[in-house]
Design a protein around this motif. Structure first.
Motif, PDB file in Angstrom:
ATOM      1  N   ARG A 270     -37.198 -25.868  18.901  1.00  0.00           N
ATOM      2  CA  ARG A 270     -38.473 -26.230  19.385  1.00  0.00           C
ATOM      3  C   ARG A 270     -39.348 -25.069  19.320  1.00  0.00           C
ATOM      4  O   ARG A 270     -40.615 -25.261  19.048  1.00  0.00           O
ATOM      5  CB  ARG A 270     -38.238 -26.812  20.618  1.00  0.00           C
ATOM      6  N   ARG A 271     -39.006 -23.749  19.398  1.00  0.00           N
ATOM      7  CA  ARG A 271     -39.804 -22.815  19.595  1.00  0.00           C
ATOM      8  C   ARG A 271     -40.514 -22.580  18.088  1.00  0.00           C
ATOM      9  O   ARG A 271     -41.547 -22.254  17.746  1.00  0.00           O
ATOM     10  CB  ARG A 271     -39.157 -21.499  19.825  1.00  0.00           C
ATOM     11  N   LEU A 272     -39.621 -22.773  16.999  1.00  0.00           N
ATOM     12  CA  LEU A 272     -40.051 -22.800  15.467  1.00  0.00           C
ATOM     13  C   LEU A 272     -41.273 -23.749  15.357  1.00  0.00           C
ATOM     14  O   LEU A 272     -42.366 -23.292  14.895  1.00  0.00           O
ATOM     15  CB  LEU A 272     -38.977 -22.880  14.657  1.00  0.00           C
ATOM     16  N   VAL A 273     -40.667 -24.949  15.825  1.00  0.00           N
ATOM     17  CA  VAL A 273     -41.842 -26.233  15.563  1.00  0.00           C
ATOM     18  C   VAL A 273     -43.073 -25.647  16.536  1.00  0.00           C
ATOM     19  O   VAL A 273     -44.430 -25.833  15.967  1.00  0.00           O
ATOM     20  CB  VAL A 273     -41.435 -27.406  16.102  1.00  0.00           C
ATOM     21  N   GLU A 274     -43.074 -25.101  17.616  1.00  0.00           N
ATOM     22  CA  GLU A 274     -44.159 -24.767  18.515  1.00  0.00           C
ATOM     23  C   GLU A 274     -44.935 -23.688  17.646  1.00  0.00           C
ATOM     24  O   GLU A 274     -46.124 -23.650  17.712  1.00  0.00           O
ATOM     25  CB  GLU A 274     -43.971 -24.089  19.741  1.00  0.00           C
ATOM     26  N   ALA A 275     -44.392 -22.739  17.083  1.00  0.00           N
ATOM     27  CA  ALA A 275     -44.915 -21.593  16.222  1.00  0.00           C
ATOM     28  C   ALA A 275     -45.887 -22.276  15.047  1.00  0.00           C
ATOM     29  O   ALA A 275     -46.842 -21.633  14.582  1.00  0.00           O
ATOM     30  CB  ALA A 275     -44.014 -20.655  15.746  1.00  0.00           C
TER      31      ALA A 275
END
Length: 224
Positions: free
Chosen positions: A199-204
Protein backbone atom coordinates in the motif's frame (compact mmCIF):
# COMPACT_ATOMS: atom_id res chain seq x y z
CA UNK A 1 -49.00 -73.22 22.13
CA UNK A 2 -46.59 -74.56 19.56
CA UNK A 3 -49.32 -74.50 16.96
CA UNK A 4 -50.19 -70.90 17.81
CA UNK A 5 -46.52 -69.88 17.45
CA UNK A 6 -46.26 -71.73 14.15
CA UNK A 7 -49.30 -69.90 12.85
CA UNK A 8 -47.89 -66.54 13.93
CA UNK A 9 -44.53 -67.31 12.28
CA UNK A 10 -46.29 -68.39 9.10
CA UNK A 11 -48.34 -65.20 9.11
CA UNK A 12 -45.20 -63.09 9.59
CA UNK A 13 -43.50 -65.03 6.82
CA UNK A 14 -46.43 -64.43 4.49
CA UNK A 15 -46.33 -60.72 5.32
CA UNK A 16 -42.64 -60.60 4.55
CA UNK A 17 -43.19 -62.43 1.25
CA UNK A 18 -45.98 -60.04 0.35
CA UNK A 19 -43.87 -57.00 1.25
CA UNK A 20 -40.87 -58.27 -0.72
CA UNK A 21 -43.05 -59.13 -3.70
CA UNK A 22 -44.39 -55.59 -3.69
CA UNK A 23 -41.21 -53.63 -2.90
CA UNK A 24 -38.35 -56.06 -3.40
CA UNK A 25 -37.48 -54.90 -6.90
CA UNK A 26 -37.39 -51.27 -5.83
CA UNK A 27 -35.24 -52.06 -2.79
CA UNK A 28 -32.84 -54.07 -4.91
CA UNK A 29 -32.38 -51.21 -7.38
CA UNK A 30 -31.89 -48.68 -4.59
CA UNK A 31 -29.20 -50.86 -3.03
CA UNK A 32 -27.52 -51.32 -6.42
CA UNK A 33 -27.54 -47.57 -7.05
CA UNK A 34 -26.13 -46.83 -3.61
CA UNK A 35 -23.36 -49.37 -4.03
CA UNK A 36 -22.64 -48.11 -7.54
CA UNK A 37 -22.45 -44.51 -6.28
CA UNK A 38 -20.14 -45.58 -3.46
CA UNK A 39 -17.91 -47.50 -5.85
CA UNK A 40 -17.92 -44.55 -8.26
CA UNK A 41 -16.99 -42.12 -5.48
CA UNK A 42 -14.12 -44.33 -4.38
CA UNK A 43 -13.02 -44.74 -7.97
CA UNK A 44 -13.12 -40.95 -8.53
CA UNK A 45 -11.07 -40.32 -5.40
CA UNK A 46 -8.55 -42.93 -6.45
CA UNK A 47 -8.32 -41.39 -9.94
CA UNK A 48 -7.86 -37.93 -8.46
CA UNK A 49 -5.08 -39.15 -6.17
CA UNK A 50 -3.43 -40.99 -9.05
CA UNK A 51 -3.58 -37.86 -11.23
CA UNK A 52 -2.13 -35.74 -8.43
CA UNK A 53 0.77 -38.13 -7.81
CA UNK A 54 1.70 -38.26 -11.49
CA UNK A 55 1.29 -34.49 -11.89
CA UNK A 56 3.47 -33.95 -8.81
CA UNK A 57 6.28 -35.93 -10.41
CA UNK A 58 6.17 -33.73 -13.51
CA UNK A 59 6.04 -30.59 -11.38
CA UNK A 60 9.23 -31.74 -9.70
CA UNK A 61 10.84 -31.81 -13.16
CA UNK A 62 9.78 -28.21 -13.75
CA UNK A 63 11.10 -27.23 -10.33
CA UNK A 64 14.47 -28.91 -10.95
CA UNK A 65 14.73 -27.22 -14.33
CA UNK A 66 13.95 -23.88 -12.72
CA UNK A 67 16.64 -24.36 -10.10
CA UNK A 68 19.07 -25.14 -12.90
CA UNK A 69 17.89 -22.14 -14.97
CA UNK A 70 17.06 -24.50 -17.83
CA UNK A 71 14.21 -22.71 -19.56
CA UNK A 72 13.81 -25.24 -22.38
CA UNK A 73 13.63 -28.17 -19.98
CA UNK A 74 11.14 -26.35 -17.77
CA UNK A 75 8.97 -25.60 -20.79
CA UNK A 76 9.01 -29.20 -21.98
CA UNK A 77 8.04 -30.51 -18.54
CA UNK A 78 5.29 -27.92 -18.20
CA UNK A 79 3.87 -28.71 -21.64
CA UNK A 80 3.86 -32.40 -20.77
CA UNK A 81 2.12 -31.71 -17.47
CA UNK A 82 -0.58 -29.45 -18.87
CA UNK A 83 -1.30 -31.85 -21.73
CA UNK A 84 -1.69 -34.85 -19.40
CA UNK A 85 -3.08 -33.35 -16.21
CA UNK A 86 -4.49 -29.91 -17.06
CA UNK A 87 -7.02 -29.77 -14.20
CA UNK A 88 -4.56 -30.37 -11.41
CA UNK A 89 -3.21 -27.61 -9.17
CA UNK A 90 0.29 -28.68 -10.17
CA UNK A 91 -0.36 -27.67 -13.79
CA UNK A 92 -1.10 -24.07 -12.79
CA UNK A 93 1.83 -23.94 -10.36
CA UNK A 94 4.17 -25.34 -13.01
CA UNK A 95 2.95 -22.77 -15.53
CA UNK A 96 3.74 -19.88 -13.19
CA UNK A 97 7.15 -21.30 -12.37
CA UNK A 98 8.03 -22.07 -15.99
CA UNK A 99 6.96 -18.58 -17.04
CA UNK A 100 9.34 -17.04 -14.50
CA UNK A 101 12.27 -19.10 -15.76
CA UNK A 102 11.41 -18.34 -19.38
CA UNK A 103 11.18 -14.62 -18.65
CA UNK A 104 14.48 -14.66 -16.79
CA UNK A 105 16.07 -16.33 -19.83
CA UNK A 106 14.68 -13.67 -22.20
CA UNK A 107 12.09 -16.03 -23.70
CA UNK A 108 9.27 -13.53 -23.38
CA UNK A 109 6.94 -15.03 -25.96
CA UNK A 110 7.09 -18.48 -24.34
CA UNK A 111 6.59 -16.88 -20.92
CA UNK A 112 3.47 -15.08 -22.16
CA UNK A 113 2.11 -18.30 -23.63
CA UNK A 114 2.60 -20.16 -20.35
CA UNK A 115 0.93 -17.40 -18.33
CA UNK A 116 -1.94 -17.17 -20.81
CA UNK A 117 -2.57 -20.91 -20.41
CA UNK A 118 -2.67 -20.63 -16.62
CA UNK A 119 -4.91 -17.57 -16.87
CA UNK A 120 -7.40 -19.43 -19.06
CA UNK A 121 -7.23 -22.95 -17.61
CA UNK A 122 -6.22 -22.84 -13.94
CA UNK A 123 -8.50 -25.03 -11.82
CA UNK A 124 -8.34 -22.50 -8.98
CA UNK A 125 -9.23 -18.83 -9.43
CA UNK A 126 -6.29 -17.61 -7.36
CA UNK A 127 -3.72 -19.08 -9.75
CA UNK A 128 -5.60 -17.68 -12.72
CA UNK A 129 -5.58 -14.23 -11.12
CA UNK A 130 -1.84 -14.38 -10.43
CA UNK A 131 -1.22 -15.38 -14.03
CA UNK A 132 -3.34 -12.49 -15.32
CA UNK A 133 -1.46 -9.97 -13.18
CA UNK A 134 1.94 -11.28 -14.26
CA UNK A 135 0.92 -11.49 -17.90
CA UNK A 136 -0.38 -7.92 -17.80
CA UNK A 137 2.99 -6.89 -16.37
CA UNK A 138 4.85 -8.51 -19.27
CA UNK A 139 2.51 -6.91 -21.79
CA UNK A 140 3.02 -3.54 -20.10
CA UNK A 141 6.80 -3.93 -20.44
CA UNK A 142 6.30 -4.63 -24.14
CA UNK A 143 4.02 -1.59 -24.50
CA UNK A 144 1.08 -3.83 -25.49
CA UNK A 145 -1.23 -1.64 -23.42
CA UNK A 146 -4.57 -2.71 -24.87
CA UNK A 147 -3.74 -6.39 -24.41
CA UNK A 148 -2.63 -5.71 -20.84
CA UNK A 149 -5.91 -3.99 -20.02
CA UNK A 150 -7.87 -6.86 -21.57
CA UNK A 151 -6.13 -9.29 -19.25
CA UNK A 152 -7.07 -7.12 -16.29
CA UNK A 153 -10.70 -6.69 -17.29
CA UNK A 154 -13.51 -8.79 -15.92
CA UNK A 155 -13.99 -10.08 -12.42
CA UNK A 156 -11.13 -10.97 -10.11
CA UNK A 157 -11.13 -12.83 -6.81
CA UNK A 158 -11.74 -10.23 -4.11
CA UNK A 159 -8.26 -10.55 -2.63
CA UNK A 160 -6.74 -9.62 -6.01
CA UNK A 161 -9.00 -6.70 -6.93
CA UNK A 162 -6.71 -4.04 -5.43
CA UNK A 163 -3.64 -5.47 -7.17
CA UNK A 164 -5.50 -5.52 -10.47
CA UNK A 165 -6.47 -1.87 -10.00
CA UNK A 166 -2.85 -0.98 -9.25
CA UNK A 167 -1.69 -2.74 -12.42
CA UNK A 168 -4.34 -1.00 -14.49
CA UNK A 169 -3.07 2.27 -13.03
CA UNK A 170 0.41 1.40 -14.24
CA UNK A 171 -0.89 0.75 -17.75
CA UNK A 172 -2.85 4.00 -17.89
CA UNK A 173 0.12 5.95 -16.54
CA UNK A 174 2.37 4.44 -19.22
CA UNK A 175 -0.16 5.67 -21.80
CA UNK A 176 -0.09 9.17 -20.34
CA UNK A 177 -3.66 8.94 -19.02
CA UNK A 178 -3.01 10.38 -15.59
CA UNK A 179 -6.65 10.86 -14.54
CA UNK A 180 -7.45 7.21 -15.27
CA UNK A 181 -4.25 6.10 -13.55
CA UNK A 182 -5.11 8.15 -10.46
CA UNK A 183 -8.59 6.63 -10.26
CA UNK A 184 -7.19 3.10 -10.40
CA UNK A 185 -4.48 3.83 -7.84
CA UNK A 186 -7.10 5.24 -5.49
CA UNK A 187 -9.14 2.04 -5.87
CA UNK A 188 -6.03 0.02 -5.10
CA UNK A 189 -5.12 2.15 -2.10
CA UNK A 190 -8.59 1.93 -0.59
CA UNK A 191 -8.81 -1.78 -1.28
CA UNK A 192 -5.62 -2.71 0.56
CA UNK A 193 -5.33 -3.18 4.32
CA UNK A 194 -3.65 -0.27 6.10
CA UNK A 195 -0.93 -2.65 7.27
CA UNK A 196 -0.06 -3.90 3.77
CA UNK A 197 3.49 -2.97 2.75
CA UNK A 198 2.48 -2.72 -0.91
CA UNK A 199 0.00 0.00 0.00
CA UNK A 200 2.95 2.34 0.62
CA UNK A 201 4.05 1.89 -2.98
CA UNK A 202 0.57 2.77 -4.22
CA UNK A 203 0.63 5.81 -1.94
CA UNK A 204 3.95 6.85 -3.49
CA UNK A 205 2.44 6.58 -6.97
CA UNK A 206 -0.46 8.81 -5.96
CA UNK A 207 1.93 11.27 -4.35
CA UNK A 208 3.97 11.41 -7.55
CA UNK A 209 0.77 12.35 -9.37
CA UNK A 210 0.19 15.13 -6.84
CA UNK A 211 -2.74 13.28 -5.29
CA UNK A 212 -1.36 12.01 -2.00
CA UNK A 213 -4.05 10.28 0.09
CA UNK A 214 -5.35 12.27 3.02
CA UNK A 215 -4.07 11.11 6.41
CA UNK A 216 -6.41 8.55 7.92
CA UNK A 217 -7.97 9.22 11.29
CA UNK A 218 -7.06 6.57 13.84
CA UNK A 219 -9.99 4.38 14.88
CA UNK A 220 -9.49 5.41 18.53
CA UNK A 221 -10.12 9.08 17.66
CA UNK A 222 -13.22 8.25 15.61
CA UNK A 223 -14.88 6.51 18.55
CA UNK A 224 -14.26 9.37 21.00
Amino acid sequence: MATQLDLEEQEQLENIKHFWKQYGSLITWVVILVLAAFAGWNGWNWWQRDQAVKASALYDEVDKAAQGNSADQALRAFNDLKDRYPRTVFAAQAGLLAAKVLHDQDKSEEARTALAWVSDHASQDAYGAIARLRLAGLLLDQKAYDDALKRLSGSMPKEFEALAADRRGDVYLAQGQQAEAQAEYEKAYKGMPATAEYRRLVEAKLTALGKAPAPETPASEVTQ
